[in-house]
Design an enzyme around this catalytic site. Structure first.
Site, PDB file in Angstrom:
ATOM      1  N   GLU A  55      21.651  69.933  30.751  1.00  0.00           N
ATOM      2  CA  GLU A  55      20.446  69.100  30.674  1.00  0.00           C
ATOM      3  C   GLU A  55      19.689  69.350  29.365  1.00  0.00           C
ATOM      4  O   GLU A  55      19.062  68.435  28.834  1.00  0.00           O
ATOM      5  CB  GLU A  55      19.535  69.342  31.891  1.00  0.00           C
ATOM      6  CG  GLU A  55      20.188  69.060  33.249  1.00  0.00           C
ATOM      7  CD  GLU A  55      20.828  67.674  33.388  1.00  0.00           C
ATOM      8  OE1 GLU A  55      20.333  66.718  32.750  1.00  0.00           O
ATOM      9  OE2 GLU A  55      21.826  67.556  34.117  1.00  0.00           O
ATOM     10  N   GLU A  61      26.049  61.634  27.236  1.00  0.00           N
ATOM     11  CA  GLU A  61      26.884  62.614  27.924  1.00  0.00           C
ATOM     12  C   GLU A  61      27.658  63.472  26.916  1.00  0.00           C
ATOM     13  O   GLU A  61      27.962  64.635  27.176  1.00  0.00           O
ATOM     14  CB  GLU A  61      27.837  61.846  28.851  1.00  0.00           C
ATOM     15  CG  GLU A  61      28.311  62.576  30.071  1.00  0.00           C
ATOM     16  CD  GLU A  61      27.226  63.181  30.949  1.00  0.00           C
ATOM     17  OE1 GLU A  61      26.090  62.671  30.981  1.00  0.00           O
ATOM     18  OE2 GLU A  61      27.517  64.185  31.598  1.00  0.00           O
ATOM     19  N   HIS A  97      21.102  67.001  26.878  1.00  0.00           N
ATOM     20  CA  HIS A  97      20.507  65.655  27.024  1.00  0.00           C
ATOM     21  C   HIS A  97      19.103  65.642  26.415  1.00  0.00           C
ATOM     22  O   HIS A  97      18.706  64.700  25.734  1.00  0.00           O
ATOM     23  CB  HIS A  97      20.384  65.302  28.507  1.00  0.00           C
ATOM     24  CG  HIS A  97      21.662  64.837  29.155  1.00  0.00           C
ATOM     25  ND1 HIS A  97      22.409  63.797  28.648  1.00  0.00           N
ATOM     26  CD2 HIS A  97      22.312  65.256  30.271  1.00  0.00           C
ATOM     27  CE1 HIS A  97      23.464  63.590  29.448  1.00  0.00           C
ATOM     28  NE2 HIS A  97      23.439  64.476  30.429  1.00  0.00           N
TER      29      HIS A  97
HETATM   30 ZN    ZN Z   1      24.831  64.565  32.028  1.00  0.00          ZN
END
Ligand code: ZN
Length: 499
Positions: A265, A294, A268
């Protein structure tokens, strides 16, 4: 241009407000708040839709680009501005393609299907879910017709996640992956298995949290503009580049799950923080695609976070939190955290098996949307593919066709993004290794900023200026291919399993 941007910014502010409510719903909202929260979110989404399809936006846009033909009207636009108005037109056309009564029907059916899915999965009973899925498929096929496509209906749905991607292109990329991946899996399975009993003990969750935060900051997550909380399923929500939320899950029996969630995360979130602030509100201030997003999380989680160099730096730090690990050396630790085991469940899968899970889903859902699969035949089709790719058969539909929520919210076309992320990530990383001097040596010393800054410059600041495949070409000079990803896997796992 300023007027156009102001309208877009107002729409974005509404979206940002809705995102706060989503974040709260998944973290702190009391259970009883669910029904009213759904109402509030539906209302905000309706307001956003009205603004995004309103005459005001269309009028401002038409001063720069002809809505029907796509021809530029304003000849003074810079390249960035051209791309901006083209994207606004594309998004607007998609927004208005769906009639209001269709959107409402879809929204109601999505709620009903998700409820039905939760129940069916619990009771391991596909047949009760089948009529809901059947209607969902019918609606998604209808949606593809509304959007329009050149070759296959599935292309229209894919475009919502990976702009410009087609059934044919994904099939070609996955084709290049399949044979090598299946071969690698076979070799690993016939090799001597790795003893990872050390990982099966209990690890205090407070220490997991502290260590995870340390790593998130070390790899470049700016905590002045981010926070982490706990949720059942980890996620990232960007409210603005200056306010990004991540979540993780903590379980004392699963040290790696929480830690790698935090790194994933954070990848991201670093992307969200790196998007161009001056373009906030416009399409150029958004991520290039789900797959590129991703690629950033997987690059940090797997390529960096599961590397020997990373743990050369991080294992001594981890031992400060867990003295019970004092006798583990980096070489053994590295092998333990990279154990490969076939799993029926996608979200529990390691980086070798993961793409096979996605290829299976792509085969099934593209056949459903492009062809004429009877809904009752879907579980058998799933199990057949499972046998083909994994050599195993699910014991029931809960660990087979019912395991993922995506189809229930209408997310046909979403799955390929996960595997595309692996491919994009490996190709981006191959280039980073060429351009950043002594990259791996730096990683082993905990110096992550050269890589983070490089990703900021090469990937994040472009926002949506390029379609994903073009972005990869600009970065690496080569068209997207499965080769860098397979080379990465083969090299890594041949060493780990001594093949
Ligand atoms: Zn992801």
């Amino acid at each position: 241009m300023k007027q156009l941007k102001n309208i877009l910014l107002d729409i974005k502010k509404l979206e940002s407000a809705a995102s706060v409510l989503h974040w709260d719903q998944e973290t702190y909202m009391p259970e009883g708040g669910g029904d009213f929260r759904a109402e509030v979110l539906a209302y905000l989404s309706l307001m956003g839709h009205q603004m995004a399809t309103g005459q005001k936006l269309k009028d401002e846009l038409s001063r720069h680009i002809d809505y029907n033909s796509g021809d530029l009207v304003n000849i003074t636009l810079s390249n960035e501005e051209k791309r901006l108005v083209e994207l606004v037109r594309k998004d607007l056309k998609k927004q208005v393609a769906l009639p209001d009564d269709f959107v409402e029907k879809m929204s109601k059916h999505t709620s009903a299907t998700q409820q039905a899915w939760i129940k069916a999965r619990k009771e391991k009973d596909f047949s009760a879910y089948a009529p809901f899925l059947e209607k969902m498929i019918k609606l998604k096929k209808q949606e593809a017709e509304y959007y329009g496509y050149e070759d296959k209906p599935y292309d229209a749905l894919l475009d919502g996640f990976e702009p410009g991607m087609t059934t044919k292109r994904v099939a070609a990329l996955f084709g290049g992956l399949k044979e090598r991946l299946v071969k690698l899996v076979e070799e690993i399975n016939s090799a001597k298995q790795i003893d990872d009993a050390v990982l099966q003990q209990s690890f205090n969750t407070n220490e997991q949290w502290k260590f995870g935060m340390k790593i998130a900051e070390a790899i470049g997550l700016n905590m002045k503009s981010a926070r982490q909380d706990v949720s059942a399923h980890p996620f990232t929500i960007g409210l603005h580049p200056e306010d990004v939320r991540i979540t993780t899950r903590l379980n004392d029996k699963m040290l790696l799950s929480g830690l790698f969630s935090t790194i994933h995360e954070s990848g991201h979130a670093i992307y969200e923080q790196g998007l161009p602030k001056e373009q906030y509100g416009t399409p150029l201030g958004e991520a290039a695609s789900f797959g590129i997003h991703e690629s950033q999380s997987r690059l940090w989680e797997n390529v960096i976070g599961r590397s020997k160099e990373f743990w050369t730096y991080a294992l001594p730090l981890l031992k400060e939190h867990y003295p019970q690990l004092k006798d583990v050396n980096v070489a053994d630790w590295y092998r333990m955290i990279n154990v490969v085991r076939p799993s029926m469940i996608r979200v529990e899968s390691d980086e070798v098996y993961y793409s096979l899970h996605i290829m299976l889903r792509f085969d099934v859902e593209s056949a459903i949307i492009n062809g004429d699969v009877n809904v009752n035949d879907i579980p058998a089709l799933w199990n057949e593919k499972m046998k083909e790719y994994f050599g195993i058969t699910p014991k029931d539909d809960a660990e087979g066709v019912l395991q993922d929520v995506h189809w229930s919210f209408g997310g046909f076309g979403y799955f390929p993004s996960y595997a595309m992320g692996n491919l994009y990530g490996a190709q981006i990383m191959e280039q980073a290794e060429k351009e950043i001097p002594e990259l791996w040596k730096k990683v082993s010393k905990g110096e992550f900023l050269p890589l983070k800054n490089w990703l900021n410059e090469k990937v994040h600041t472009h926002g949506r200026f390029y379609d994903p495949e073009d972005l990869i070409k600009v970065i690496s000079g080569e068209p997207l291919s499965a080769d860098p990803f397979m080379k990465y896997l083969e090299k890594k796992y041949k060493e780990i399993y001594k093949l």
